[in-house]
Design a protein around this motif. Structure first.
Motif, PDB file in Angstrom:
ATOM      1  N   VAL A   1       0.882  -1.287  -0.145  1.00  0.00           N
ATOM      2  CA  VAL A   1       0.004  -0.081   0.146  1.00  0.00           C
ATOM      3  C   VAL A   1       0.978   1.251  -0.062  1.00  0.00           C
ATOM      4  O   VAL A   1       0.452   2.177  -0.668  1.00  0.00           O
ATOM      5  N   SER A   2       2.120   1.306   0.632  1.00  0.00           N
ATOM      6  CA  SER A   2       2.960   2.294   0.790  1.00  0.00           C
ATOM      7  C   SER A   2       3.945   2.435  -0.146  1.00  0.00           C
ATOM      8  O   SER A   2       4.854   3.278  -0.372  1.00  0.00           O
ATOM      9  N   LEU A   3       4.000   1.186  -1.118  1.00  0.00           N
ATOM     10  CA  LEU A   3       5.060   1.273  -2.249  1.00  0.00           C
ATOM     11  C   LEU A   3       4.605   1.970  -3.531  1.00  0.00           C
ATOM     12  O   LEU A   3       3.332   1.704  -3.796  1.00  0.00           O
ATOM     13  N   ARG A   4       5.661   2.693  -4.123  1.00  0.00           N
ATOM     14  CA  ARG A   4       5.082   3.517  -5.417  1.00  0.00           C
ATOM     15  C   ARG A   4       5.422   2.369  -6.503  1.00  0.00           C
ATOM     16  O   ARG A   4       6.272   1.336  -6.570  1.00  0.00           O
ATOM     17  N   PRO A   5       5.012   2.394  -7.806  1.00  0.00           N
ATOM     18  CA  PRO A   5       5.618   1.486  -8.874  1.00  0.00           C
ATOM     19  C   PRO A   5       6.748   1.686  -9.282  1.00  0.00           C
ATOM     20  O   PRO A   5       7.078   2.671 -10.164  1.00  0.00           O
ATOM     21  N   LYS A   6       7.797   1.016  -8.500  1.00  0.00           N
ATOM     22  CA  LYS A   6       9.103   1.002  -8.738  1.00  0.00           C
ATOM     23  C   LYS A   6       9.928  -0.072  -8.878  1.00  0.00           C
ATOM     24  O   LYS A   6       9.283  -1.213  -8.102  1.00  0.00           O
ATOM     25  N   VAL A   7      11.089  -0.105  -8.868  1.00  0.00           N
ATOM     26  CA  VAL A   7      11.767  -1.465  -8.777  1.00  0.00           C
ATOM     27  C   VAL A   7      12.640  -1.421  -7.490  1.00  0.00           C
ATOM     28  O   VAL A   7      13.501  -0.375  -7.180  1.00  0.00           O
ATOM     29  N   TYR A   8      12.247  -2.215  -6.615  1.00  0.00           N
ATOM     30  CA  TYR A   8      12.829  -2.097  -4.999  1.00  0.00           C
ATOM     31  C   TYR A   8      13.996  -3.353  -4.972  1.00  0.00           C
ATOM     32  O   TYR A   8      13.778  -4.248  -5.601  1.00  0.00           O
ATOM     33  N   ARG A   9      14.859  -2.991  -3.766  1.00  0.00           N
ATOM     34  CA  ARG A   9      15.740  -4.062  -3.212  1.00  0.00           C
ATOM     35  C   ARG A   9      14.876  -4.703  -2.073  1.00  0.00           C
ATOM     36  O   ARG A   9      14.368  -3.847  -1.274  1.00  0.00           O
ATOM     37  N   LEU A  10      15.392  -5.771  -1.710  1.00  0.00           N
ATOM     38  CA  LEU A  10      15.032  -6.387  -0.444  1.00  0.00           C
ATOM     39  C   LEU A  10      15.693  -5.496   0.729  1.00  0.00           C
ATOM     40  O   LEU A  10      16.921  -5.214   0.560  1.00  0.00           O
ATOM     41  N   PRO A  11      15.306  -5.304   2.025  1.00  0.00           N
ATOM     42  CA  PRO A  11      16.065  -4.777   2.896  1.00  0.00           C
ATOM     43  C   PRO A  11      17.018  -5.626   3.386  1.00  0.00           C
ATOM     44  O   PRO A  11      17.086  -6.876   3.147  1.00  0.00           O
ATOM     45  N   GLY A  12      18.473  -4.834   3.566  1.00  0.00           N
ATOM     46  CA  GLY A  12      19.574  -5.827   3.933  1.00  0.00           C
ATOM     47  C   GLY A  12      19.130  -6.679   5.110  1.00  0.00           C
ATOM     48  O   GLY A  12      19.962  -7.726   5.358  1.00  0.00           O
ATOM     49  N   SER A  13      18.170  -6.259   6.051  1.00  0.00           N
ATOM     50  CA  SER A  13      18.049  -7.338   7.023  1.00  0.00           C
ATOM     51  C   SER A  13      17.775  -8.730   6.626  1.00  0.00           C
ATOM     52  O   SER A  13      17.754  -9.684   7.201  1.00  0.00           O
ATOM     53  N   ILE A  14      16.891  -8.612   5.518  1.00  0.00           N
ATOM     54  CA  ILE A  14      16.337  -9.875   5.017  1.00  0.00           C
ATOM     55  C   ILE A  14      17.790 -10.705   4.410  1.00  0.00           C
ATOM     56  O   ILE A  14      17.761 -11.946   4.707  1.00  0.00           O
ATOM     57  N   ASP A  15      18.560 -10.008   3.753  1.00  0.00           N
ATOM     58  CA  ASP A  15      19.857 -10.701   3.344  1.00  0.00           C
ATOM     59  C   ASP A  15      20.296 -11.430   4.491  1.00  0.00           C
ATOM     60  O   ASP A  15      20.876 -12.585   4.373  1.00  0.00           O
ATOM     61  N   ARG A  16      20.706 -10.475   5.469  1.00  0.00           N
ATOM     62  CA  ARG A  16      21.283 -11.208   6.682  1.00  0.00           C
ATOM     63  C   ARG A  16      20.788 -12.045   7.289  1.00  0.00           C
ATOM     64  O   ARG A  16      21.196 -13.358   7.875  1.00  0.00           O
ATOM     65  N   LYS A  17      19.434 -12.155   7.152  1.00  0.00           N
ATOM     66  CA  LYS A  17      18.475 -13.144   8.068  1.00  0.00           C
ATOM     67  C   LYS A  17      18.720 -14.315   7.264  1.00  0.00           C
ATOM     68  O   LYS A  17      18.851 -15.607   7.838  1.00  0.00           O
ATOM     69  N   ILE A  18      18.622 -14.434   6.134  1.00  0.00           N
ATOM     70  CA  ILE A  18      18.851 -15.719   5.113  1.00  0.00           C
ATOM     71  C   ILE A  18      20.356 -16.200   5.295  1.00  0.00           C
ATOM     72  O   ILE A  18      20.381 -17.390   5.403  1.00  0.00           O
ATOM     73  N   ALA A  19      21.443 -15.315   5.321  1.00  0.00           N
ATOM     74  CA  ALA A  19      22.610 -15.783   5.529  1.00  0.00           C
ATOM     75  C   ALA A  19      22.912 -16.514   6.968  1.00  0.00           C
ATOM     76  O   ALA A  19      23.352 -17.586   6.967  1.00  0.00           O
ATOM     77  N   TYR A  20      22.132 -15.996   7.967  1.00  0.00           N
ATOM     78  CA  TYR A  20      22.459 -16.444   9.356  1.00  0.00           C
ATOM     79  C   TYR A  20      21.723 -17.871   9.407  1.00  0.00           C
ATOM     80  O   TYR A  20      22.062 -18.772  10.041  1.00  0.00           O
ATOM     81  N   ILE A  21      20.483 -17.924   8.634  1.00  0.00           N
ATOM     82  CA  ILE A  21      19.796 -19.262   8.742  1.00  0.00           C
ATOM     83  C   ILE A  21      20.833 -20.465   8.049  1.00  0.00           C
ATOM     84  O   ILE A  21      20.797 -21.686   8.552  1.00  0.00           O
ATOM     85  N   LYS A  22      21.307 -19.940   6.825  1.00  0.00           N
ATOM     86  CA  LYS A  22      22.133 -20.650   6.053  1.00  0.00           C
ATOM     87  C   LYS A  22      23.436 -21.259   6.973  1.00  0.00           C
ATOM     88  O   LYS A  22      23.699 -22.496   7.026  1.00  0.00           O
ATOM     89  N   LEU A  23      24.048 -20.460   7.492  1.00  0.00           N
ATOM     90  CA  LEU A  23      25.338 -20.455   8.175  1.00  0.00           C
ATOM     91  C   LEU A  23      24.916 -21.556   9.623  1.00  0.00           C
ATOM     92  O   LEU A  23      25.728 -22.357   9.646  1.00  0.00           O
ATOM     93  N   LYS A  24      23.802 -21.560  10.193  1.00  0.00           N
ATOM     94  CA  LYS A  24      23.245 -22.066  11.046  1.00  0.00           C
ATOM     95  C   LYS A  24      23.164 -23.774  10.617  1.00  0.00           C
ATOM     96  O   LYS A  24      23.682 -24.640  11.335  1.00  0.00           O
ATOM     97  N   ALA A  25      22.578 -23.878   9.534  1.00  0.00           N
ATOM     98  CA  ALA A  25      22.301 -25.010   9.008  1.00  0.00           C
ATOM     99  C   ALA A  25      23.392 -25.767   8.575  1.00  0.00           C
ATOM    100  O   ALA A  25      23.659 -26.872   8.510  1.00  0.00           O
ATOM    101  N   LEU A  26      24.698 -25.050   8.309  1.00  0.00           N
ATOM    102  CA  LEU A  26      25.884 -25.417   7.732  1.00  0.00           C
ATOM    103  C   LEU A  26      26.920 -25.897   8.911  1.00  0.00           C
ATOM    104  O   LEU A  26      27.839 -26.440   8.907  1.00  0.00           O
TER     105      LEU A  26
END
Length: 432
Positions: A387-412
């Motif tokens: 609802v708050s986003l305009r018609p643009k191309v966005y990147r995912l927040p860096g916090s999501i990047d880090r979250k995915i990396a943490y989950i992967k590292l824990k699994a490894l």
């Protein structure tokens, strides 16, 4: 639930393939378990145009278990794993995909997937997004518009909250739409997340592209002159993997900064005209068209092998090759031999389509785990913030990047350092 696949009886084999992939995708397993309990996508319709592989299947089932209604079409005529498509059809996914689709069948499949009236689109290359936007803007050129008009209304975009895009090629198309002021809804460029492009593009494509070439030809890379066109993340991965197999790598790159990087990475850098005379194997990874064309074909050694790792089959000009060839013949399922007027023979792999998916199985599950973890979290982000986003191309927040990396590292089973409160304070302070 509708579907069109090559052979529904292949479903048991597809089930085993998907189970194998999921065992190697701990990030998506974690998200699937969490989403299955919370059902954050309940009532949401998702239309996806993606490579139908065992890894994609894990993502589709994750979205289904999160409560979404999912429809899937292929994003390449040769990339579908037919057993996987059959299995998804038995698991409540509306799927329209089979290997060897003709052009009109390919775009009809996209239109059928979109006909569910999606709230979210998931794209791999932009064909779904472009079809929707052509219909909305009345841009009548192209087979995608003609076929899309048969199945979809021109106001289909009105019900779409947002979309995601998986590839470099697709993001380029989206940014062009945005620049022209024609993008109708926000799109998250999943490709631009670090846990996507630094791993999927580099390690995934690097390994799987060479895998496709090896499966199609069984050549020895050691000692070969391998020409890599493009030194983005995909080109880097291919160049380094080819070097690791003992090849002498030549990089063709128009961007001066990337070319300089390739030079200092230890590769020979040249233009395609020079490289054409030296190469034994040519691999394109640019996202551009006509990277290898008539003047290059005529300079190549007899026996040169041509492969494309870019999303669309436009990087190697197959039209030029067809035009100048005296004759051609099929060597095996994925290799065609072209005899040129100079009596030299060139070998094209998988019709110039994505070599890693058309001639092999695509990226390893371990690396797609990161990419599709991004996709799943991007969908949830769009639902929360559209609802708050305009018609643009966005990147995912860096916090999501880090979250995915943490989950992967824990699994490894990998432990990483933790900063002390004093260290955190020091890094956030401008005063020494």
């Amino acid at each position: 639930m509708e579907y069109k696949v090559k052979d529904i009886s292949l479903a048991p084999k597809g089930k085993l393939m998907v189970e194998w992939a999921e065992q190697h995708m701990p990030v998506l397993r974690h998200i699937r378990q969490k989403y299955s309990e919370e059902k954050p996508l309940k009532g949401i319709k998702i239309a996806a145009c993606m490579h139908v592989t065992k890894e994609t299947a894990v993502l589709m089932l994750t979205l289904r278990d999160a409560g979404a209604e999912v429809a899937l079409s292929a994003s390449n005529p040769l990339s579908t794993q037919d057993p996987v498509a059959a299995y998804l059809a038995t698991e409540g996914i509306s799927i329209f995909a089979w290997r060897g689709m003709k052009e009109d069948e390919y775009f009809e499949a996209i239109a059928r997937a979109a006909s569910i009236g999606p709230n979210i689109t998931m794209d791999d290359g932009g064909d779904l997004t472009v079809m929707i936007h052509k219909l909305a803007h009345g841009i009548t050129e192209g087979i995608d518009y003609r076929i899309g008009k048969e199945f979809l209304s021109s106001d289909i975009a009105k019900g779409i909250y947002g979309g995601t895009e998986e590839t470099t090629t697709g993001v380029i198309r989206l940014k062009a739409l945005e620049k022209d002021g024609k993008l109708l809804y926000p799109v998250i460029a999943v490709n631009d997340s670090k846990t996507k492009y630094m791993f999927d593009n580099r390690y995934g494509t690097g390994q799987s592209s060479l895998d496709g070439i090896l499966r199609a030809t069984n050549i020895l890379f050691a000692g070969k002159n391998v020409v890599v066109a493009g030194y983005g993340w995909v080109g880097r991965g291919i160049a380094w993997r080819a070097k690791g197999l003992g090849a002498r790598v030549l990089v063709v790159e128009p961007d001066p900064i990337k070319a300089l990087e390739a030079y200092y990475d230890g590769f020979y850098v040249s233009d395609m005209s020079t490289a054409a005379e030296l190469g034994d194997v040519f691999i394109t990874a640019t996202g551009n068209r006509d990277v290898i064309r008539t003047e290059h074909f005529l300079k190549m050694k007899s026996g040169a092998i041509l492969a494309n790792a870019g999303h669309f089959n436009v990087e190697i000009s197959v039209a030029d090759l067809e035009k100048i060839a005296v004759s051609k013949r099929k060597i095996n399922e994925n290799v065609e031999e072209y005899l040129l007027p100079n009596n030299r023979r060139l070998y094209l792999i998988a019709e110039g389509r994505l070599v890693n998916l058309a001639a092999a199985e695509g990226h390893p599950s371990e690396v797609m785990d990161l990419s599709f973890g991004n996709q799943a979290l991007a969908v949830k982000t769009l639902l929360k913030k559209h609802v708050s986003l305009r018609p643009k191309v966005y990147r995912l927040p860096g916090s999501i990047d880090r979250k995915i990396a943490y989950i992967k590292l824990k699994a490894l089973g990998v432990k990483i350092e933790k900063l002390t409160p004093e260290q955190k304070k020091y890094l956030e302070s401008w005063s020494s």
